[in-house]
Structure formats: C-alpha cells, structure tokens
Enzyme design. Structure first.
Site, PDB file in Angstrom:
ATOM      1  N   ASP A  46       0.848  -1.189   0.000  1.00  0.00           N
ATOM      2  CA  ASP A  46       0.000   0.000   0.000  1.00  0.00           C
ATOM      3  C   ASP A  46       0.887   1.242   0.000  1.00  0.00           C
ATOM      4  OD1 ASP A  46      -2.785   1.230   0.508  1.00  0.00           O
ATOM      5  OD2 ASP A  46      -1.474   2.205   1.969  1.00  0.00           O
ATOM      6  N   TYR A  51       3.737   9.500   0.069  1.00  0.00           N
ATOM      7  CA  TYR A  51       4.752   8.866   0.920  1.00  0.00           C
ATOM      8  C   TYR A  51       6.170   9.102   0.386  1.00  0.00           C
ATOM      9  CZ  TYR A  51       0.557   6.418   2.585  1.00  0.00           C
ATOM     10  OH  TYR A  51      -0.698   6.121   3.058  1.00  0.00           O
ATOM     11  N   LYS A  80      -2.099   5.798  -4.489  1.00  0.00           N
ATOM     12  CA  LYS A  80      -3.173   6.779  -4.284  1.00  0.00           C
ATOM     13  C   LYS A  80      -2.897   8.095  -5.008  1.00  0.00           C
ATOM     14  CE  LYS A  80      -3.475   4.863   0.371  1.00  0.00           C
ATOM     15  NZ  LYS A  80      -2.106   4.597   0.809  1.00  0.00           N
ATOM     16  N   HIS A 113      -6.874   9.588  -2.474  1.00  0.00           N
ATOM     17  CA  HIS A 113      -6.339   9.559  -1.102  1.00  0.00           C
ATOM     18  C   HIS A 113      -7.259  10.265  -0.106  1.00  0.00           C
ATOM     19  CE1 HIS A 113      -2.172   9.273   1.046  1.00  0.00           C
ATOM     20  NE2 HIS A 113      -3.149   9.075   1.902  1.00  0.00           N
TER      21      HIS A 113
END
Ligand code: NAD
Length: 321
Positions: A46, A51, A80, A113
């Site tokens: 994920d 990130y 996302k 997201h």
C-alpha cells in the site's frame, strides 16, 4: 477464517487481507524492506504519491521479480492519487508519474487519497507536493469536484492501466454522492480503523454496498506519536491491558490480536513494520480465532478516537466533522 483474501466487486480480483503499509518507510531502506517483505510472504503493498518513496518501492519489487521470488501477477499493488492532482486534466499525468516511478505496467488498485481537491502543484515545483503550495502555509482549494475526478479514474481502468479503483477517507455522504453517478463503483474504501475507532456503522454500511474496507493504522496511536497531541497522549493499543490479556490467553502478540480483530470483520489490514520478525508475525494471523468474549473485551475500547485528522496536524480542516 482460513480465507486470506477478499474478492473485489466488478473484477473479482483477489485482494490479500493482509498487506504491507509503505508510509514512513525511509527512502534509503525502502528497496530492501520491500524485498524482505516479499520474501516473508507479503503480496499487497500500500503506497501513495504522498509517501515519497515510490521509486524505491518499485526497485524492491523489480529486484524480487528479477530474483524469481514472485511474478508481477502474484502481487497486488495499491497506490493513491494525491489531493493536488484531482483536476480532470491532471489525474492521468499524476498517475503516469507514479506508475513510472514504481516501474510497473499496471496498478492493481488506485485510490483517491482524500476527498480534498487542492490547487495543482507542478511536478518541478515540489514532488510529492504535500498539503500546501510550495512556500505556503494554508490550504488552497481547487474547484475540482469528485464527479470530474472519478471519470478520469474510470478511464484508467478502461485503458488497462488500473485494474480497480477506490477511495480513502471518504464518509457516507460523499460515497452516496459518488454512487449516484459512477460508471464503476469503488472497489474499496481505506479508512482509519482500530479498537479506539471501530466505526461500526460506517463499516457495515459500506460493506453492504459491496465496497471492501481496508483499515489503516490498525495499531492506533503508534504512528502518530510525533505528529499529533492525541498520538502522544493515547495509551498505545499494543500495550493496552485488554489486548494484552487476550494475546496472553491465545499465546499471540498484541499486534496479532489487533489485526485478527479486523480481518474477522472482513476488513483488510496493511500494517507497516521494517523488522522482519514483526513483518512475519503481522502476516501470521490466519490459524486461530477470537472468542465472543474477546470481542466484547475489545469493544470496550471504542473511544471514537481518531489520529489521522488533518485538523490535528494544524491544517485547519475538520474533514471528519
Ligand atoms: P500501523 O498501525 O501499521 O503501525 C505502524 C507502527 O507500529 C510502526 O511504528 C511499527 O514499528 C509498529 N509495529 C508494526 N508491527 C508491530 C508489531 N508486530 N509489534 C510492535 N510494533 C509494531 O500504522 P500506519 O503506518 O499508520 O498504517 C499502516 C499503513 O496504512 C501505512 O503504512 C499506509 O500504507 C496506510 N495509511 C493510509 C492512510 C490514508 O490516509 N489512506 C493514512 C495512514 C496510513
């Protein structure tokens, strides 16, 4: 429960019930950690633009495939769309950048997201862009409604670039709205979920729409200690006596109890750990069950306590109010 996957609506794709969360996996270690996680047995990863580690994750995946640990089709890769790329003219270019960084032909599941359209930030100004405009200190919204963003997500499916599409951090109101016009309904909803925030009615309602739930932050405050006041002050769930007593009774770890509690509700989990032993134990939750009494003990922990709230990061956005 012996089944270790859920079948997604529309495609029937088997999404593993336990995956690996990539938030806060350091860039310098990410390639090796993803490689290790694949070796240990993780098949779902994920990630997110936000990130900032998709290149390194891609390298870990590529190395594992090259070394013959897995084939691409054995993996289930989730990522996302970030808030600044909701504009209908930006969804595809943002997706393509992510797909290239990951080094993949297709993505298994692409999520929105947050239901929060923010003003576009070009790649060469800041990537990943974060919540503010470069140099800014307040949120700047953009007029990009989800009813324009979602058809662009659907086109990625039609073009064979994404197998499934879904949402994250949406509430029931925004899901009802989305269901009223979508061509493809979301395959999954990813939300914060743990015994301090079980969100029972949300889970039941969403599952009844044939949308699968994935829980993030299954261990509660653990990842929010340095980020929010609530994260700092809440008692760690991994050390909570209610969870410890159940773990002791079954000869399991508290982490395994928290993850098992989720999958018994048909909720997928994506714990993050950089330690191989913990990776292994977080994956090993299929050979035993909680009792009704255990579930009652855990249900006493419901405090309606949310850790991942943009408002508590100081963004002036009470998203879940
Ligand atoms: P998590 O609940 O997986 O907890 C991670 C923390 O727990 C880390 O500090 C880790 O060291 C520790 N830990 C992990 N396994 C352990 C074990 N067995 N024993 C003791 N400690 C252990 O936290 P998370 O990272 O917040 O959530 C998991 C994933 O969910 C993220 O990596 C990310 O992929 C996703 N996520 C999504 C959103 C979203 O908005 N959609 C938000 C947050 C997280």
């Amino acid at each position: 429960m012996s089944r270790d996957y859920v079948a997604l609506n529309r495609t029937g794709d088997k999404m593993p019930l336990v995956g690996f969360g990539c938030w806060k996996v350091d860039n310098k270690d990410a390639e090796q950690i993803i490689y290790d996680a694949i070796k240990v047995g993780y098949r779902l990863f994920d990630g997110a633009c936000d990130y900032g580690n998709e290149k390194e994750i891609g390298r870990g995946i590529a190395r594992a495939i090259k070394d013959g640990l897995v084939k691409r089709q054995d993996l289930f890769i989730v990522t996302k769309l970030w808030n600044t790329f909701h504009g209908k003219e930006h969804v595809r270019e943002a997706f393509e950048k992510q797909r290239q960084e990951l080094g993949l032909d297709y993505i298994d599941l692409f999520l929105i997201h947050f239901p929060v359209p923010l003003k576009f930030v070009p790649f060469d100004k800041a990537y990943p862009p974060g919540w503010y405009q470069p140099g800014g200190n307040k949120l700047e919204y953009e007029r990009s409604p989800i009813h324009q963003t979602w058809p662009e997500m659907e086109k990625l499916v039609d073009d064979g670039l994404v197998r499934n599409i879904g949402i994250s951090n949406f509430n029931v109101q925004s899901i009802i709205e989305l269901l009223s016009y979508c061509k493809y309904k979301p395959a999954t909803l990813q939300v914060e979920n743990h015994p301090y925030l079980p969100q029972k009615r949300l889970v039941e309602w969403v599952q009844a729409q044939e949308i699968h739930i994935t829980a993030y932050s299954s261990f509660g405050p653990g990842s929010y200690i340095e980020l929010t006041e609530q994260g700092k002050t809440a008692k760690p769930l991994l050390e909570h006596e209610n969870v410890e007593s159940i773990a002791k009774k079954h000869g399991k770890t508290t982490g395994q109890v928290l993850l098992r509690w989720a999958i018994e509700r048909d909720i997928a989990v994506i714990p993050k750990s950089v330690h191989v032993e913990r990776m292994r134990s977080n994956l090993d939750i299929f050979s035993w069950s909680l009792t009704d009494e255990d579930r009652k003990t855990i249900s006493k922990l419901d405090l309606g306590l949310r850790f991942n709230d943009p408002d508590s990061y100081g963004f002036d956005l009470p998203l879940f109010s």
